[in-house]
Design a protein around this motif. Structure first.
Motif, mmCIF file in Angstrom:
data_model
loop_
_atom_site.group_PDB
_atom_site.id
_atom_site.type_symbol
_atom_site.label_atom_id
_atom_site.label_comp_id
_atom_site.label_asym_id
_atom_site.label_seq_id
_atom_site.Cartn_x
_atom_site.Cartn_y
_atom_site.Cartn_z
ATOM 1 N N ALA A 291 15.094 2.458 -4.095
ATOM 2 C CA ALA A 291 14.136 1.490 -4.627
ATOM 3 C C ALA A 291 12.714 1.895 -4.260
ATOM 4 C CB ALA A 291 14.447 0.092 -4.093
ATOM 5 N N GLU A 292 12.528 2.362 -3.014
ATOM 6 C CA GLU A 292 11.180 2.752 -2.588
ATOM 7 C C GLU A 292 10.693 3.957 -3.395
ATOM 8 O OE1 GLU A 292 10.689 4.059 1.481
ATOM 9 O OE2 GLU A 292 8.634 3.288 1.503
ATOM 10 N N GLN A 293 11.574 4.955 -3.588
ATOM 11 C CA GLN A 293 11.187 6.113 -4.391
ATOM 12 C C GLN A 293 10.781 5.687 -5.800
ATOM 13 O OE1 GLN A 293 10.716 9.327 -3.638
ATOM 14 N NE2 GLN A 293 11.024 8.753 -1.506
ATOM 15 N N PHE A 294 11.563 4.780 -6.355
ATOM 16 C CA PHE A 294 11.261 4.283 -7.698
ATOM 17 C C PHE A 294 9.884 3.607 -7.722
ATOM 18 C CE2 PHE A 294 11.171 0.732 -10.667
ATOM 19 C CZ PHE A 294 11.464 1.370 -11.862
ATOM 20 N N LEU A 295 9.636 2.761 -6.742
ATOM 21 C CA LEU A 295 8.362 2.028 -6.713
ATOM 22 C C LEU A 295 7.184 2.967 -6.518
ATOM 23 C CD1 LEU A 295 9.340 -1.071 -4.557
ATOM 24 C CD2 LEU A 295 8.965 -0.970 -7.014
ATOM 25 N N MET A 296 7.386 4.013 -5.706
ATOM 26 C CA MET A 296 6.274 4.921 -5.446
ATOM 27 C C MET A 296 5.921 5.733 -6.686
ATOM 28 S SD MET A 296 6.405 6.127 -1.501
ATOM 29 C CE MET A 296 7.955 6.961 -1.530
ATOM 30 N N ASP B 109 0.856 -1.181 0.000
ATOM 31 C CA ASP B 109 0.000 0.000 0.000
ATOM 32 C C ASP B 109 0.898 1.238 0.000
ATOM 33 O OD1 ASP B 109 -2.378 1.483 0.164
ATOM 34 O OD2 ASP B 109 -2.243 1.615 2.344
ATOM 35 N N GLN B 110 0.425 2.323 -0.611
ATOM 36 C CA GLN B 110 1.217 3.550 -0.664
ATOM 37 C C GLN B 110 0.489 4.660 0.081
ATOM 38 O OE1 GLN B 110 3.033 4.356 -4.406
ATOM 39 N NE2 GLN B 110 3.224 6.536 -4.061
ATOM 40 N N VAL C 15 1.119 -1.470 -5.130
ATOM 41 C CA VAL C 15 2.227 -2.051 -5.883
ATOM 42 C C VAL C 15 2.206 -3.551 -5.635
ATOM 43 C CG1 VAL C 15 4.735 -2.213 -6.102
ATOM 44 C CG2 VAL C 15 3.645 0.023 -5.827
ATOM 45 N N CYS C 16 2.205 -4.309 -6.722
ATOM 46 C CA CYS C 16 2.188 -5.770 -6.630
ATOM 47 C C CYS C 16 3.605 -6.271 -6.873
ATOM 48 C CB CYS C 16 1.228 -6.344 -7.671
ATOM 49 S SG CYS C 16 1.226 -8.136 -7.737
ATOM 50 N N PHE C 17 4.078 -7.048 -5.914
ATOM 51 C CA PHE C 17 5.444 -7.549 -5.938
ATOM 52 C C PHE C 17 5.334 -9.060 -6.113
ATOM 53 C CE2 PHE C 17 9.355 -8.352 -3.196
ATOM 54 C CZ PHE C 17 10.245 -7.853 -4.117
#
Lengths: 153, 323, 325
Positions: free
Chosen positions: B197-202, B149-150, B268-270
């Protein structure tokens, strides 16, 4: 924490928490302090009372928690579980000797005075658990995994 | 090379681009085939291989023994449905020969000839799908799933179905911030890898699909190396060192991780797909044999310890190097 | 019917993939507001989206972002409602000129205004044409059983989608046709909502400013307040000079000219898509000076870091802004 709350509740644990609670209460503008409690521990009764505060709170409320880490973590878990944000909670931890350690092998939580990196016997499955620097905000517990899993026959 | 390699080797996502390995934000766009010295991988986001029925049966058994491998905080309901209704069509698109999807309004019908099953459910009705949407998804794809969740400027690992964990516990980690999940990994925070990585994913947008690989090693073809079952498999890390069967028992374990932004829920689905290849199989590709030996020899001790390979990595490197 | 949703085409990072869509219906939503329904020409289902998402339309030589008003379920047609702005830059006039059967390039939906999944209650505040993302929020909230209310203010008789909004929201809707009435209602709501509530606002800049200011005064943390600004409201800004650290070139940026346009005028190519501060494409690294952030893209943390600027809308607080170009 964003200090600009319309109302503030303060919850402290034990003697170390009591001193901080008094300081916080004194610094809170008159009329804003809606609930101020010092409990011995984050036991069921205290956490139930906290949950009742959160459930009836309106946006603009802040929660301040002071005392040993184990109690602050448990109280924070209750509050965030009911929708409070990290930005609405201020914490002051007075010590971290006492921990709740979660055993992933049998799912029982053991409470003990134990530092990170040391071992503690699980009260559920009796395995020796290595206390890992990994804390669940949901349960307020540290992860402990079997210390000698690679040594056993 | 013209010799025909077995599919497990030819499809193996060999993870080492160089003779040394360090953590990096090694993400790239998904759905692009990668040529390796042994073959090709990476055409699809979900993948079906020869172990499909076996892996699905194993997941069912693991879940039956320990239901905490599927965990979902209440607010992740929309994300769970979103994952199911995003990934079933993916599977149908790549394998129309063995699965079929029919949709009429909110009623979905799904046939899976690989498992010999037919199902139907109503989108949004949790009771219409056995175990809920996430559990059903896990009964159809070989991949493990984590849903992030974001909010509040962070990603939160708030749901997942993970039966093939590489030495971690979804049941413990569920509800943590992305940065907290990666708390114990050495070297990744000071280098900013996790934050980047988190910034990229967000910033992922709906429909975006990226991937990366991660790796460790596992004794035997054991997919369930979760923290929960560590008492069952931990000793093999010691026992394998002096076992003459080491090249057959010791496997390079590679996770192909896909990162998707789900459209409806904004989650985001991992996806984590685990591949195991024994040293003996690995060694059939000379470049892989040489490079893996080099990486294992050079890896700093703290990284080897975190990966849990420090007891046997030099024995593995030595065998691969032909010693 | 077999409905396999299209996989998003592979693009290079940062590139926004496009759909070629056909105008399937045109309707009158209010005075000066045209509602368009867009479908795939061959009937293929369209990707789902989160409430509050927008698409970027190629309007002749312009690219404009418009909120989607639907629930966002995969497969449904895309709907947008566009207010004609006679003093605008031509995007809205282009959309008002479209007829059934016309085709246009539409970006994949982009999400920058999604509901917070953990919220216990959602307060939606819409002013004027700002109703468009809120209609999407309300539809999805009904679909997924989320607790919400909508406070909708508009000029007398000029409320877009009034009947539709009322049908979706029922008793959760309050409508105000005077500005003081609207602001009083919003203030009353913000003063008394349970912890766990989030507020979302879209509309004219004064309404957004009022919500943000009032919420802050009432002790709402910024994490609970979400705003979607119309970028058409941007003021021309103060002049400044961009220093390009790699080339040593100095580029003057006069009022009313965007940093992006000034760079392009100086022959410096910067990738860009929406030119409205929403898509994130034109991000440029800042090496000196303090950016004046006016985009909708960077997070609070990224803004305060001050090391990047979305050059299509943002400017400089200082006379000089050093860029890594």
């Amino acid at each position: 924490m964003d200090p600009v709350g319309r109302t503030v509740s303060v919850l402290g644990f034990g003697d170390p928490g009591r001193a901080i609670v008094h300081d916080w209460a004194a610094a809170t503008p008159a009329g804003r302090l809606t609930w101020c409690v010092v409990a011995e521990r984050a036991d069921d009764a205290t956490l139930t009372a906290l949950a009742a505060q959160v459930r009836t709170a309106r946006v603009g409320w802040r929660l301040m928690l002071a005392g040993p880490e184990v109690d602050v973590l448990a109280a924070r878990a209750v509050a965030t579980g009911l929708g409070l944000l990290d930005a609405e909670i201020r914490t002051a931890v007075t010590g971290a000797d006492h921990k709740r350690v979660s055993c992933p092998h049998c799912r029982v939580i053991t409470e003990a005075e134990v530092p990170v990196g040391a071992e503690v016997p699980c009260r559920g499955c009796a395995r020796r658990l290595h206390v890992y620097a990994h804390v669940s905000r949901r349960t307020g517990a540290y992860l402990g995994f079997m210390a000698d899993a690679e040594e056993i026959a | 090379m013209t010799t025909t390699l077995p599919p497990r080797v030819a499809r193996f996502p060999f993870p080492f681009p160089a003779e040394t390995y360090r953590y990096a934000t090694n993400v790239e766009p998904a759905r692009r085939p990668v040529r390796t010295a042994g073959g090709t991988w990476g055409e699809h986001v979900v993948d079906v291989d020869d172990d499909y029925a076996l892996d699905i049966a194993l997941r069912r058994a693991v879940l039956a023994a320990d239901p905490t491998r599927c965990a979902q905080l209440p607010h992740m309901r929309v994300a769970a449905w979103d994952a199911l209704t995003t990934l079933l069509p993916e599977l149908a698109a790549i394998r129309p020969d063995v699965v079929a999807l029919h949709r009429r309004g909110d009623r979905w019908q799904w046939r899976n000839d690989l498992l010999g099953t037919s199902s139907s459910f109503v989108l949004g009705d949790d009771d219409s799908v056995p175990g809920g949407p996430l559990a059903f998804l896990g009964s159809q794809v070989q991949e493990d799933v984590v849903l992030l969740d974001q909010r509040e400027g962070s990603l939160w690992a708030d749901a997942g179905l993970v039966t093939f964990a590489a030495d971690w516990s979804l049941g413990f980690d569920v509800g943590m911030r992305f940065q907290e999940v990666h708390g114990p990994v050495p070297r990744v925070h000071e280098s900013g890898v996790v934050a980047r990585a988190e910034q990229f994913l967000m910033r992922l947008q709906p429909g975006d699909a990226y991937r990366r690989t991660n790796w460790t090693m596992t004794v035997d073809r054991r997919l369930d190396t979760s923290t929960e079952t560590y008492p069952d498999w931990g000793r093999d890390r010691r026992l394998v060192v002096d076992d003459p069967a080491l090249p057959d028992r010791l496997h390079l374990r590679v996770e192909v991780q896909h990162l998707l932004r789900l459209g409806v829920s904004n989650a985001v689905c991992f996806l984590i797909r685990t591949h195991l290849l024994s040293l003996r199989e690995l060694a059939t590709v000379p470049e892989w044999r040489r490079r893996t030996a080099a990486v294992l020899s050079e890896l700093p001790d703290d990284m080897a310890a975190y990966k849990g390979i420090e007891r046997y990595r030099h024995a593995a490197a030595s065998w691969l190097a032909g010693g | 019917m077999t409905a396999v949703l299209p996989a998003r085409p592979a693009t290079t990072p940062g590139e926004v993939p496009e759909l070629l869509l056909e105008v399937a219906a045109v309707a009158h939503a209010a005075d000066g507001v045209r509602a368009l329904t867009l479908r795939h020409p061959d009937g293929a289902p369209l990707p789902g989206y989160a409430p509050g998402s927008h698409v970027v339309l190629t309007c002749g030589d312009r690219r404009n972002a418009y909120s989607l008003t639907g629930e966002g379920a995969p497969g449904e047609a895309y709907r947008i409602s566009v207010l004609l702005r006679p003093d605008g830059r031509g995007g809205s006039a282009f959309v008002h000129g479209l007829a059934v059967g016309d085709r246009l390039a539409v970006s994949w939906p982009r999400s920058a205004f999604a509901p917070v999944a953990t919220a216990r209650h959602h307060v939606l505040v819409a002013g004027g044409i700002g109703i468009t993302p809120m209609l999407s929020h309300a539809r999805a909230a009904v679909r997924w059983g989320r607790s919400f209310e909508l406070v909708y203010g508009h000029r007398p008789g000029a409320g877009a989608h009034r009947e539709e909004v009322a049908a979706v929201c029922g008793e959760r809707l309050t409508v105000h046709e005077s500005t003081p009435g609207m602001l009083d209602a919003v203030a009353a709501v913000l003063a008394d909502r349970p912890i766990g509530t989030h507020v979302y606002v879209c509309g004219p800049a004064p309404l957004i400013d009022f919500v943000e200011r009032t919420a802050e005064e009432l002790g709402w943390p910024a994490e609970r307040v979400h705003a979607e600004r119309f970028s058409a409201d941007l003021d021309p800004g103060e002049p400044f000079t961009a220093h390009l650290s790699r080339s040593g070139v100095r580029v003057p940026v006069p009022p009313g000219v965007s940093l992006l346009a000034a760079l392009e005028g100086a022959g410096v190519a910067v990738p860009s898509t929406c030119r409205q501060g929403v898509c994130g494409e034109c991000r440029v690294a800042v090496v000196s000076g303090r950016p004046l952030h006016r985009d909708l893209y960077l997070s609070e943390a990224e803004r305060s870091a001050g090391d990047a600027v979305m050059c299509c809308v943002s400017r400089s607080l200082d006379d000089h802004l050093g860029l890594d170009l």
